[in-house]
Design an enzyme around this catalytic site. Structure first.
Site, PDB file in Angstrom:
ATOM      1  CE  LYS A 163      -1.972   2.953   2.215  1.00 15.07           C
ATOM      2  NZ  LYS A 163      -1.716   4.402   1.985  1.00 15.07           N
TER       3      LYS A 163
ATOM      4  CD  GLU B 190      11.972   3.260  10.194  1.00 11.11           C
ATOM      5  OE1 GLU B 190      11.867   4.100  11.123  1.00 11.11           O
ATOM      6  OE2 GLU B 190      12.088   3.573   9.008  1.00 11.11           O
TER       7      GLU B 190
ATOM      8  CB  CYS C 254      13.097   7.648  10.246  1.00  4.74           C
ATOM      9  SG  CYS C 254      11.698   7.335   9.209  1.00  4.74           S
TER      10      CYS C 254
ATOM     11  CD  GLU D   6      10.034  11.229  12.981  1.00  5.05           C
ATOM     12  OE1 GLU D   6       8.940  10.654  13.080  1.00  5.05           O
ATOM     13  OE2 GLU D   6      11.044  10.690  12.490  1.00  5.05           O
TER      14      GLU D   6
HETATM   15  P1  ADP Z   1       2.815  10.233   7.803  1.00  3.68           P
HETATM   16  O1  ADP Z   1       1.924  11.037   8.665  1.00  3.68           O
HETATM   17  O2  ADP Z   1       4.258  10.489   8.073  1.00  3.68           O
HETATM   18  O3  ADP Z   1       2.464  10.207   6.370  1.00  3.68           O
HETATM   19  P2  ADP Z   1       1.431   7.814   8.399  1.00  3.68           P
HETATM   20  O4  ADP Z   1       1.751   6.883   9.494  1.00  3.68           O
HETATM   21  O5  ADP Z   1       0.152   8.544   8.448  1.00  3.68           O
HETATM   22  O6  ADP Z   1       2.682   8.757   8.340  1.00  3.68           O
HETATM   23  O7  ADP Z   1       1.491   7.092   6.999  1.00  3.68           O
HETATM   24  C1  ADP Z   1       2.352   6.025   6.672  1.00  3.68           C
HETATM   25  C2  ADP Z   1       1.588   5.033   5.827  1.00  3.68           C
HETATM   26  O8  ADP Z   1       0.558   4.469   6.627  1.00  3.68           O
HETATM   27  C3  ADP Z   1       0.882   5.638   4.614  1.00  3.68           C
HETATM   28  O9  ADP Z   1       0.943   4.711   3.549  1.00  3.68           O
HETATM   29  C4  ADP Z   1      -0.535   5.795   5.099  1.00  3.68           C
HETATM   30  O10 ADP Z   1      -1.496   5.816   4.072  1.00  3.68           O
HETATM   31  C5  ADP Z   1      -0.696   4.561   5.952  1.00  3.68           C
HETATM   32  N1  ADP Z   1      -1.781   4.623   6.935  1.00  3.68           N
HETATM   33  C6  ADP Z   1      -2.306   5.716   7.525  1.00  3.68           C
HETATM   34  N2  ADP Z   1      -3.301   5.365   8.372  1.00  3.68           N
HETATM   35  C7  ADP Z   1      -3.416   4.014   8.328  1.00  3.68           C
HETATM   36  C8  ADP Z   1      -4.242   3.041   8.965  1.00  3.68           C
HETATM   37  N3  ADP Z   1      -5.174   3.392   9.824  1.00  3.68           N
HETATM   38  N4  ADP Z   1      -4.053   1.741   8.677  1.00  3.68           N
HETATM   39  C9  ADP Z   1      -3.086   1.360   7.815  1.00  3.68           C
HETATM   40  N5  ADP Z   1      -2.288   2.224   7.166  1.00  3.68           N
HETATM   41  C10 ADP Z   1      -2.424   3.532   7.408  1.00  3.68           C
END
Ligand code: ADP
Length: 501
Positions: A192, A266, A301, A403
């Site tokens: 994804k 991570e 990171c 962060e």
């Molecule tokens: P950032 O805020 O740094 O973009 P996120 O943790 O929101 O970090 O995003 C990292 C990845 O996790 C992205 O691919 C995002 O679409 C996905 N993501 C966000 N929310 C969810 C969720 N509830 N379940 C699974 N994947 C998620």
């Protein structure tokens, strides 16, 4: 094999590629639209214009991708391990031939400068497949001296379908470090992508689909709750590997716990860099520029976002660091002269600006803004943030604890070694750390005591295949990028006993 007939030719125009990939996922070896037909806009952050539309993945698309992965897994795991490795290494060879187009595409969607960042990332992407492709033969088991009348042995088996959820900052590299070992170990994968950066990773998977059997590698674009969450929750997904925020990591981890499946997480850091009074000043300053990833707008990171400098060097260090960052050119990510591109999205831009504004209001702190915003009118809507070096900030301020994921670092003055080690470790995170000193005893002592997954002395290198990567504390769970990580996180050990009595 994939249904692609003629080999894909490198396409150096990233706009053309984005158009070609618009609205698509890769499922079962083919580019397909979302079941709903829906798409979402992907914006080039340097110009603020829509560069393409990505497929809006939802539960139905997750179902289709996981079904393709389940089906492909039957023959994939039955291949000899070295044959899987050979195909993965072949992916590395193909990706090498497409390095430049992938670099240009990732530069356009993320705003990361082509010369300083995107090209480097595209190189690591290919290298990861080459590295893991050579490790098929290492999926070895053991014999166990359990009982002379019982031949007891272990074999490594794949886990099944791996869900890989990736972020936008180094999307191709982080995807590679997850999927290359997962595939060699005999798993099939559904990725994804991050909503901000869906195209370069899709293109990379399309390239790999020329050699991988259909369905072995699938990739969906979409948002976290609509696409990421159903992937983690899918009953046929046997393992999730995730890179992203702590907050989302917790959500992913909770769902995985309900399903009782393993996760690798991570989750970021607030990495300390300690510059002792006897350090080589010029080397430490250069290391701070690399370590803070100013060329990636600090969106890393492992960014050296807390720089502890001994009182005796502090002022000279700040002056030299500012001069170095001042000399860096902010501009169009696709321009070869550019050192520093843009922040990835308006949300991130606002977040980073919020931290900078808070830092400027902090009593006793000073903001040293570096470099200069581009003057090119075409970039007027670009998400450019001048790098900021804060001085006079304490380790307990929000800027030193959270962060930021932007070009913002805090240089913190210290006098005592014991105190700086305590401050460096006084953080929720524990991903990376560096110490700069000419004294061997201090260096060795610090490497033992700094709480981090990676500690470097007098250097600040970036993550590479074959270097164990991952954190302690809130920085995550599990390690990536090595043979051991492949064995530990993408296989399980089956014990087999043969009664010879
Ligand atoms: P950032 O805020 O740094 O973009 P996120 O943790 O929101 O970090 O995003 C990292 C990845 O996790 C992205 O691919 C995002 O679409 C996905 N993501 C966000 N929310 C969810 C969720 N509830 N379940 C699974 N994947 C998620």
């Amino acid at each position: 094999m994939s249904t692609t007939a003629a080999p894909l030719a490198p396409q150096l125009d990233p706009y053309a590629l984005a158009a070609e990939l618009s609205g698509k996922h890769l499922i079962g070896g083919r580019l397909v639209a979302s079941a709903s037909g829906k798409t979402f806009d992907v914006v080039n952050p340097a110009k603020g214009e829509v560069m393409g539309r990505a497929g809006y993945g939802e539960a139905a698309d997750v179902d289709a991708a996981v079904a393709a992965a389940v089906e492909a897994g039957v023959t994939w795991k039955a291949l000899p391990a070295r044959e899987r490795g050979r195909l993965v290494a072949e992916c590395g060879r193909l990706l090498t031939a497409h390095t430049e187009e992938l670099a240009r595409l990732v530069a356009l969607e993320t705003g990361k400068a082509l010369r300083t960042e995107s090209r480097v990332e595209a190189g690591v992407l290919a290298d990861a497949f080459t590295f893991f492709g050579g490790l098929g033969g290492e999926l070895k088991g053991e014999t166990v001296p359990f009982n002379p009348k019982m031949l007891t042995l272990t074999v490594r088996e794949p886990l099944g379908v791996v869900g890989a959820i990736i972020p936008w900052n180094v999307p191709m590299m982080l995807m590679a470090l997850k999927i290359a070992p997962a595939l060699v170990a005999g798993n099939t994968v559904v990725v994804k992508s991050a909503e901000e950066a869906p195209f370069a990773v899709l293109r990379a998977c399309q390239i790999m689909a020329q050699v991988l059997p259909a369905g072995v590698l699938n990739i969906l674009s979409g948002f976290g709750p609509e696409c990421g969450a159903p992937l983690v929750a899918h009953p046929r997904v046997a393992k999730v590997t995730f890179t992203g925020s702590v907050e989302t990591g917790r959500i992913v981890s909770r769902t995985a716990a309900d399903k009782l499946i393993p996760v690798t997480l991570e989750l970021g850091g607030k990495s300390p860099m300690i510059v002792m009074g006897d350090a080589d000043l010029a080397a430490a300053v250069a290391g701070a520029v690399t370590g803070m990833r100013f060329t990636r707008q600090g969106q890393s990171c492992t960014a050296a976002s807390r720089i502890f400098v001994h009182d005796s060097l502090h002022d000279a260090f700040v002056t030299a660091l500012k001069a170095k960052v001042d000399a860096m050119v902010m501009g169009d990510p696709l321009d070869e002269r550019t050192d520093i591109g843009t922040i990835v999205s308006p949300q991130q831009f606002d977040r980073v600006q919020g931290y900078i504004a808070e830092g400027k209001r902090t009593p006793g702190a000073a903001a040293h803004e570096c470099s200069a915003l581009p003057t090119d009118a075409a970039l007027a809507k670009g998400l450019y943030v001048r790098p900021v070096i804060f001085t006079g900030m304490t380790n307990d301020s929000r800027l030193a604890r959270e962060e930021i994921f932007g070009p913002v670092t805090c240089v913190i003055r210290f006098t005592e070694y014991e105190d700086v080690i305590a401050q460096a470790n006084d953080s929720d995170f524990g991903l990376a750390a560096t110490i700069w000193t000419r004294d061997l005893k201090t260096a060795l002592d610090a490497t033992q005591r700094l709480q981090a997954g990676l500690v470097q002395v007098n250097q600040n290198l970036v993550v590479q295949p074959n270097l164990s990567y991952g954190g302690v504390k809130s920085s995550g769970l599990g390690k990536e990028a090595t043979l051991e990580a492949m064995l530990e996180h993408f296989t399980h050990k089956k014990t087999i006993m043969l009664n010879m009595a």
